[in-house]
Enzyme design. Structure first.
Site, PDB file in Angstrom:
ATOM      1  N   ARG A 122      55.681   1.194  28.130  1.00  0.00           N
ATOM      2  CA  ARG A 122      54.994  -0.041  28.579  1.00  0.00           C
ATOM      3  C   ARG A 122      53.846   0.256  29.540  1.00  0.00           C
ATOM      4  NH1 ARG A 122      60.341  -1.915  29.141  1.00  0.00           N
ATOM      5  NH2 ARG A 122      60.980  -3.084  27.297  1.00  0.00           N
ATOM      6  N   LYS A 144      38.882  -1.659  27.039  1.00  0.00           N
ATOM      7  CA  LYS A 144      39.254  -2.021  25.665  1.00  0.00           C
ATOM      8  C   LYS A 144      39.773  -0.801  24.922  1.00  0.00           C
ATOM      9  CE  LYS A 144      36.472  -5.907  24.169  1.00  0.00           C
ATOM     10  NZ  LYS A 144      35.491  -6.299  23.143  1.00  0.00           N
ATOM     11  N   GLU A 186      23.298   1.859  22.428  1.00  0.00           N
ATOM     12  CA  GLU A 186      24.040   0.990  23.369  1.00  0.00           C
ATOM     13  C   GLU A 186      23.320   0.971  24.726  1.00  0.00           C
ATOM     14  OE1 GLU A 186      26.486  -0.879  22.410  1.00  0.00           O
ATOM     15  OE2 GLU A 186      27.512   0.126  20.744  1.00  0.00           O
ATOM     16  N   LYS A 228      27.268  -2.862  32.067  1.00  0.00           N
ATOM     17  CA  LYS A 228      28.537  -3.166  31.398  1.00  0.00           C
ATOM     18  C   LYS A 228      29.569  -3.652  32.414  1.00  0.00           C
ATOM     19  CE  LYS A 228      31.910  -2.256  28.067  1.00  0.00           C
ATOM     20  NZ  LYS A 228      32.367  -1.477  26.945  1.00  0.00           N
ATOM     21  N   ARG A 242      31.599 -11.751  28.410  1.00  0.00           N
ATOM     22  CA  ARG A 242      31.692 -10.440  27.782  1.00  0.00           C
ATOM     23  C   ARG A 242      31.111 -10.446  26.363  1.00  0.00           C
ATOM     24  NH1 ARG A 242      36.550  -6.023  28.687  1.00  0.00           N
ATOM     25  NH2 ARG A 242      35.584  -4.398  27.469  1.00  0.00           N
ATOM     26  N   ASN A 246      28.020  -8.261  22.825  1.00  0.00           N
ATOM     27  CA  ASN A 246      27.992  -8.275  21.368  1.00  0.00           C
ATOM     28  C   ASN A 246      26.572  -8.363  20.809  1.00  0.00           C
ATOM     29  OD1 ASN A 246      29.935  -8.032  19.453  1.00  0.00           O
ATOM     30  ND2 ASN A 246      29.866 -10.184  18.877  1.00  0.00           N
ATOM     31  N   HIS A 249      25.535  -6.747  17.656  1.00  0.00           N
ATOM     32  CA  HIS A 249      26.760  -6.293  17.001  1.00  0.00           C
ATOM     33  C   HIS A 249      27.208  -7.193  15.851  1.00  0.00           C
ATOM     34  CE1 HIS A 249      26.903  -3.473  20.263  1.00  0.00           C
ATOM     35  NE2 HIS A 249      28.018  -2.942  19.821  1.00  0.00           N
ATOM     36  N   HIS A 253      27.894  -5.116  12.865  1.00  0.00           N
ATOM     37  CA  HIS A 253      29.202  -4.976  12.215  1.00  0.00           C
ATOM     38  C   HIS A 253      29.096  -5.262  10.722  1.00  0.00           C
ATOM     39  CE1 HIS A 253      31.421  -5.698  16.271  1.00  0.00           C
ATOM     40  NE2 HIS A 253      31.194  -4.411  16.054  1.00  0.00           N
TER      41      HIS A 253
HETATM   42  N1  LIG Z   1      36.595   0.461  23.651  1.00  0.00           N
HETATM   43  C1  LIG Z   1      35.350   0.047  23.654  1.00  0.00           C
HETATM   44  O1  LIG Z   1      34.924  -0.724  24.519  1.00  0.00           O
HETATM   45  C2  LIG Z   1      34.424   0.561  22.604  1.00  0.00           C
HETATM   46  C3  LIG Z   1      33.053   0.252  22.663  1.00  0.00           C
HETATM   47  C4  LIG Z   1      32.204   0.789  21.690  1.00  0.00           C
HETATM   48  C5  LIG Z   1      32.728   1.612  20.701  1.00  0.00           C
HETATM   49  N2  LIG Z   1      34.074   1.888  20.671  1.00  0.00           N
HETATM   50  C6  LIG Z   1      34.652   2.781  19.652  1.00  0.00           C
HETATM   51  O2  LIG Z   1      34.141   4.087  19.894  1.00  0.00           O
HETATM   52  C7  LIG Z   1      34.182   4.826  18.671  1.00  0.00           C
HETATM   53  C8  LIG Z   1      32.884   5.568  18.508  1.00  0.00           C
HETATM   54  O3  LIG Z   1      32.769   6.443  19.587  1.00  0.00           O
HETATM   55  P1  LIG Z   1      31.811   7.711  19.541  1.00  0.00           P
HETATM   56  O4  LIG Z   1      30.482   7.302  19.060  1.00  0.00           O
HETATM   57  O5  LIG Z   1      31.942   8.358  20.860  1.00  0.00           O
HETATM   58  O6  LIG Z   1      32.422   8.565  18.345  1.00  0.00           O
HETATM   59  P2  LIG Z   1      33.553   9.693  18.245  1.00  0.00           P
HETATM   60  O7  LIG Z   1      34.540   9.607  19.339  1.00  0.00           O
HETATM   61  O8  LIG Z   1      34.078   9.612  16.858  1.00  0.00           O
HETATM   62  O9  LIG Z   1      32.697  11.021  18.432  1.00  0.00           O
HETATM   63  C9  LIG Z   1      31.656  11.312  17.520  1.00  0.00           C
HETATM   64  C10 LIG Z   1      31.727  12.773  17.049  1.00  0.00           C
HETATM   65  O10 LIG Z   1      31.281  13.616  18.109  1.00  0.00           O
HETATM   66  C11 LIG Z   1      32.228  14.651  18.367  1.00  0.00           C
HETATM   67  N3  LIG Z   1      32.118  14.941  19.775  1.00  0.00           N
HETATM   68  C12 LIG Z   1      32.543  14.197  20.817  1.00  0.00           C
HETATM   69  N4  LIG Z   1      32.117  14.722  21.977  1.00  0.00           N
HETATM   70  C13 LIG Z   1      31.423  15.832  21.681  1.00  0.00           C
HETATM   71  C14 LIG Z   1      30.713  16.791  22.437  1.00  0.00           C
HETATM   72  N5  LIG Z   1      30.590  16.667  23.767  1.00  0.00           N
HETATM   73  N6  LIG Z   1      30.130  17.822  21.810  1.00  0.00           N
HETATM   74  C15 LIG Z   1      30.179  17.912  20.443  1.00  0.00           C
HETATM   75  N7  LIG Z   1      30.817  17.028  19.657  1.00  0.00           N
HETATM   76  C16 LIG Z   1      31.422  15.990  20.268  1.00  0.00           C
HETATM   77  C17 LIG Z   1      33.561  14.077  17.918  1.00  0.00           C
HETATM   78  O11 LIG Z   1      34.466  15.095  17.578  1.00  0.00           O
HETATM   79  C18 LIG Z   1      33.126  13.253  16.697  1.00  0.00           C
HETATM   80  O12 LIG Z   1      33.042  14.071  15.572  1.00  0.00           O
HETATM   81  C19 LIG Z   1      34.431   3.822  17.566  1.00  0.00           C
HETATM   82  O13 LIG Z   1      35.764   3.959  17.165  1.00  0.00           O
HETATM   83  C20 LIG Z   1      34.221   2.470  18.237  1.00  0.00           C
HETATM   84  O14 LIG Z   1      35.005   1.460  17.673  1.00  0.00           O
HETATM   85  C21 LIG Z   1      34.908   1.392  21.606  1.00  0.00           C
END
Ligand SMILES: NC(=O)c1ccc[n+]([C@@H]2O[C@H](COP(=O)([O-])OP(=O)(O)OC[C@H]3O[C@@H](n4cnc5c(N)ncnc54)[C@H](O)[C@@H]3O)[C@@H](O)[C@H]2O)c1
Length: 367
Positions: A122, A144, A186, A228, A242, A246, A249, A253
């Site tokens: 939990r 999130k 972003e 943010k 919040r 978007n 987005h 999306h």
């Molecule tokens: N929680 C939130 O508020 C929120 C907001 C926006 C996006 N997201 C989520 O985030 C995800 C996308 O995140 P992302 O763009 O970071 O993608 P990701 O985490 O998939 O990373 C992208 C690629 O880069 C590689 N990588 C990561 N760090 C690295 C580094 N320092 N050096 C070399 N390679 C590296 C990873 O292995 C991967 O192949 C999606 O799932 C999306 O839904 C969440």
């Protein structure tokens, strides 16, 4: 050159640290905030190969017992099956409430590890150690977490604040340029929300940013985090304000869905094209956006991001996009709610009661 902020949340808030070399200091930083017992580092194979050893050494030196849980890279790891596996590994390693879960990676790892931490016993203590620009400037702030299901992206999740965010900007040096650009979408979105001064800063600093200048990296990401955090702090549970995040987005999306969420279109690239479409919509809605829209396109292009559907290799027609928009999770009470920019820092919400408006909009764009 470490910057420190405090992000407010329902559970009291958490510090975010941003600077070079923080992974090597992680053990000492954490030991100053919690008794060093067990730490479970959750990462993906790519990031683990680059940074797990350094982080583990720093934690071990500070007295932590380190366990690593490594998942494959990519969106597919944000699944129920992987979530179960991670939660069970945490239980098998006997992590309890005094221990910490560290999400080492991009937004994918942050979302998966964050959700696993929120569910296991939990709620285990969570530290975000973001290694992509998207994660440092955006996803690690705000709490999130989510996984994907066949019904859609991020539909199963929780809002769960970390105890600490540790963003080591040195890790951006190994990030592929395309991923860096995608994260920058972003950053640009935050500037459009914030206003002209912020946007002008990006226009002046893009070259230094992509050349990896440390001072510029810290300043750029700091500005994003502040935008943010300022929005999330007013509305942690996404009731109204919040939704501004978007921007770009709702269209983005739909583009991602049209591209079937494959690697041909990164999330940030969809957001870039989505930002442009949001400006197109503002123009369609009767606003004069020529100047700021022109500046936006120029900055996106400079950052190597798409500004049109063709540029993002999306072949979908308006009707397809509309169908995807109707299924977006941000839709409430059957209304499509668009976040529309009249200009930088001048944003309004448009509730689409009649989808025909969007049909006409897409027709006007010849798609
Ligand atoms: N929680 C939130 O508020 C929120 C907001 C926006 C996006 N997201 C989520 O985030 C995800 C996308 O995140 P992302 O763009 O970071 O993608 P990701 O985490 O998939 O990373 C992208 C690629 O880069 C590689 N990588 C990561 N760090 C690295 C580094 N320092 N050096 C070399 N390679 C590296 C990873 O292995 C991967 O192949 C999606 O799932 C999306 O839904 C969440």
């Amino acid at each position: 050159m470490t910057a420190e902020f405090h992000i407010k949340s329902r559970t009291g808030g958490y510090p975010a640290l941003l600077g070079p070399g923080l992974l090597d200091q992680a053990g000492a930083i954490l030991a100053g905030r919690t008794i060093p017992l067990k730490a479970a580092v959750i990462s993906d194979q790519t990031v683990a190969a680059l940074y797990l050893e350094r982080l583990s050494a720093s934690l071990t030196n500070a007295g932590f017992e380190v366990h690593a849980i490594i998942v494959p890279p990519g969106e597919k790891s944000k699944s129920f099956a992987r979530l179960e596996e991670v939660c069970r590994e945490l239980l098998k390693n006997r992590l309890d409430k005094e221990d910490v879960v560290i999400a080492l990676g991009g937004g994918m790892v942050g979302d998966l590890a964050g959700l696993a931490a929120s569910l296991t016993r939990r709620g285990l203590r969570l530290v975000m150690a973001p290694t992509t620009l998207l994660a440092q400037a955006d996803s690690s702030i705000g709490g999130k977490t989510a996984i994907n299901t066949p019904e859609g992206k991020n539909l199963v999740g929780a809002i769960y604040a970390p105890m600490l965010v540790l963003a080591d900007i040195s890790t951006l040096a190994t990030l592929p340029r395309r991923e860096l650009s995608a994260g920058y979408a972003e950053v640009i979105k935050h500037a459009v929300l914030a206003g002209d001064e912020h946007f002008s800063y990006l226009e002046k600093s893009t070259d230094a940013f992509f050349a990896g200048d440390e001072k510029t990296l810290v300043e750029t990401i700091t500005r994003s985090i502040k935008v943010k955090a300022g929005i999330v702090e007013c509305d942690e549970f996404e009731r109204d304000r919040r939704l501004l995040l978007n921007l770009g987005h709702t269209f983005g999306h739909a583009f991602e869905a049209a591209a079937a969420y494959d690697e041909t279109l990164l999330h940030g690239e969809a957001v870039a094209a989505g930002l442009c479409m949001a400006f197109e919509f503002a123009s369609f809605d009767g606003h004069d956006v020529i100047r700021d829209f022109g500046r936006l396109r120029a900055l996106l292009e400079k950052a190597g991001l798409p500004i049109t559907l063709e540029g993002a290799s999306i072949k979908a027609k308006g009707q397809d996009l509309l169908a995807f928009m109707r299924h977006d999770k941000k839709i409430r009470g059957g209304l499509i709610r668009l976040i529309v920019p009249r200009g930088f820092g001048d944003i309004y919400t448009k509730e689409i009661t009649d989808p025909e408006i969007l049909e006409q909009f897409f027709q006007a764009l010849n798609i």
